[in-house]
Design a protein around this motif. Structure first.
Motif, PDB file in Angstrom:
ATOM      1  N   ILE A  22      77.673  18.586  62.657  1.00 31.25           N
ATOM      2  CA  ILE A  22      77.140  19.339  61.525  1.00 31.25           C
ATOM      3  C   ILE A  22      75.865  20.068  61.956  1.00 31.25           C
ATOM      4  O   ILE A  22      74.977  19.465  62.563  1.00 31.25           O
ATOM      5  N   PRO A  23      75.732  21.357  61.672  1.00 29.09           N
ATOM      6  CA  PRO A  23      74.470  22.050  61.974  1.00 29.09           C
ATOM      7  C   PRO A  23      73.290  21.346  61.321  1.00 29.09           C
ATOM      8  O   PRO A  23      73.340  20.998  60.135  1.00 29.09           O
ATOM      9  N   GLY A  24      72.255  21.098  62.097  1.00 32.85           N
ATOM     10  CA  GLY A  24      71.080  20.397  61.597  1.00 32.85           C
ATOM     11  C   GLY A  24      71.193  18.895  61.649  1.00 32.85           C
ATOM     12  O   GLY A  24      70.241  18.186  61.305  1.00 32.85           O
ATOM     13  N   ALA A  25      72.354  18.377  62.100  1.00 30.41           N
ATOM     14  CA  ALA A  25      72.553  16.924  62.079  1.00 30.41           C
ATOM     15  C   ALA A  25      71.717  16.207  63.117  1.00 30.41           C
ATOM     16  O   ALA A  25      71.362  15.046  62.932  1.00 30.41           O
ATOM     17  N   THR A  26      71.382  16.873  64.228  1.00 33.01           N
ATOM     18  CA  THR A  26      70.604  16.203  65.268  1.00 33.01           C
ATOM     19  C   THR A  26      69.291  15.682  64.704  1.00 33.01           C
ATOM     20  O   THR A  26      68.905  14.533  64.938  1.00 33.01           O
TER      21      THR A  26
END
Length: 424
Positions: A119-123
């Protein structure tokens, strides 16, 4: 920033459309986990991952702890399956049996974390998730094992090849400057004017590592003072009325504050790479720089002295320097490592204990942790590899002749009577 760094930032800062969290999906977290790990479809998996991450952020601590325990216990390895796979590989080592063995020894929760990271931003959310795990897990052995899975993946995701070094200046975006103030962990930044005095003058520098998937969050930063000589006082170095020098006349670069910013990246090492990269960049920018040192706190000194029953409260500056040198060179843990955590960091990087200074940090924090004593660690770029190897192989600490003399003097004293001996 390098061209490669710009390219990585451009790639990772893109925002892709993905399935929003499904507020109607009221399945228990355990069912969401099973669905995410078991799904083969990208759309279904991304929707489950978004929902799971959103739900986790909204949980109370008790529910987060229950979630972590589910991952630790129910998504662990199967010891019997590992033994069977190992027996098969030992009997016939080939690609098939090796692949089966590797699948058996990797717990399903590692794959869960990987899928969440799609998911984008999941890091950034996963870094915060690990911070919660470290905060809530305590000494629970199963949760410590779960943390090893997070750490194993983070070491790969945050390796030096993905990190981007950026200079931080007074002209940097306000939201980044606000985080420098908030994350400063060594010498508190008390105001915007205080921050300006550390960033705006021509003899001051600040550098931070960023990860392309977390472009607005510094991972670690270092503050640098460009000086003529090696300093022995943080008060003088940060004095508001000091007279700045021209950067091109500086001969010394002083790393006076290194702050890790993300609790969820604890025990993921960035400092070694940061110092060496900054030293290399400063050398290229300012060829006149000849010396690279720190002005570092000694955070464990007074605690160790008190535990050993060594009087220091009314000690004069010479005795304090003697005690500090002994502590840095001779006080060891059971594993043979120095007691002081900052010493372990710099010595592990290949630095040399160069000098100790009394009355170097007269702040309340400085007096409480080290009776006001500070230390210079010297980074001789031509010898750091050699110093590191000797320290790693045999615990040998590189130190100047002055530090060794002070350590030797301390060993001749009964340290518990050192104050009386010094006064006599």
């Amino acid at each position: 920033m390098t061209i490669l760094g710009d390219l990585l930032s451009t790639i990772f800062e893109r925002r892709y459309r993905t399935a929003a969290p499904d507020r109607r999906d009221n399945r228990p977290m355990e069912d969401l986990v099973s669905s995410l790990v078991g799904t083969a479809g990208d759309v279904t998996g991304l929707a489950a991952a978004s929902t799971l991450l959103q739900r986790f952020q909204e949980m109370e601590d008790s529910d987060k702890l229950q979630f972590f325990r589910h991952l630790a216990h129910d998504m662990n390895i199967d010891p019997a399956g590992v033994r069977t796979a190992l027996d098969a590989y030992e009997a016939s080592p080939n690609r098939k049996t090796y692949t089966a063995f590797m699948a058996a020894v990797e717990p399903k929760r590692q794959e869960l974390i990987r899928r969440l990271n799609q998911i984008p931003g999941a890091t950034e959310q996963l870094v915060r998730m690990r911070a919660d795990l470290l905060r809530l897990g305590g000494a629970d052995p199963e949760l410590q094992a779960l943390d090893q899975d997070f750490r194993h993946l983070f070491i790969s995701w945050f390796n030096r090849g993905f990190l981007v070094l950026r200079p931080i200046s007074w002209e940097s975006p306000a939201h980044i400057l606000e985080k420098i103030i908030a994350y400063e962990a060594v010498h508190e930044i008390t105001s915007w004017e205080d921050l300006r005095s550390r960033l705006a003058p021509g003899d001051r520098r600040c550098f931070a590592f960023f990860h392309p998937s977390m472009p607005d969050e510094p991972l670690i930063f270092v503050e640098v003072a460009l000086t003529a000589d090696i300093p022995g006082s943080i008060q003088d170095l940060l004095a508001g009325d000091r007279e700045p020098i021209t950067a091109t006349t500086a001969r010394t670069a002083v790393f006076y504050s290194i702050s890790n910013c993300q609790e969820g990246l604890a025990r993921i090492s960035f400092g070694n790479s940061l110092i060496k990269q900054v030293a290399a960049d400063l050398s290229a920018e300012l060829p006149g720089l000849k010396t690279f040192v720190t002005l570092s706190p000694i955070p464990g000194l007074t605690k160790w002295l008190s535990a050993e029953g060594i009087a220091f409260q009314d000690a004069d500056p010479k005795l304090l320097r003697t005690l500090a040198a002994y502590y840095l060179l001779s006080a060891r843990r059971q594993d043979g490592q120095p007691v002081d955590p900052v010493a372990r960091f710099h010595l592990g990087n290949g630095a040399l204990v160069h000098a100790v200074h009394a009355e170097a940090d007269t702040s309340a924090k400085g007096r409480a942790q080290s009776a006001g004593v500070m230390v210079n660690y010297l980074y001789d770029l031509g010898k750091v590899a050699q110093n590191h190897d000797r320290y790693a192989a045999a615990g040998e600490i590189a130190a100047s002749s002055d530090i060794r003399s002070l350590d030797a003097a301390a060993k001749k004293l009964d340290l518990r009577e050192a104050e009386a001996a010094q006064q006599a």
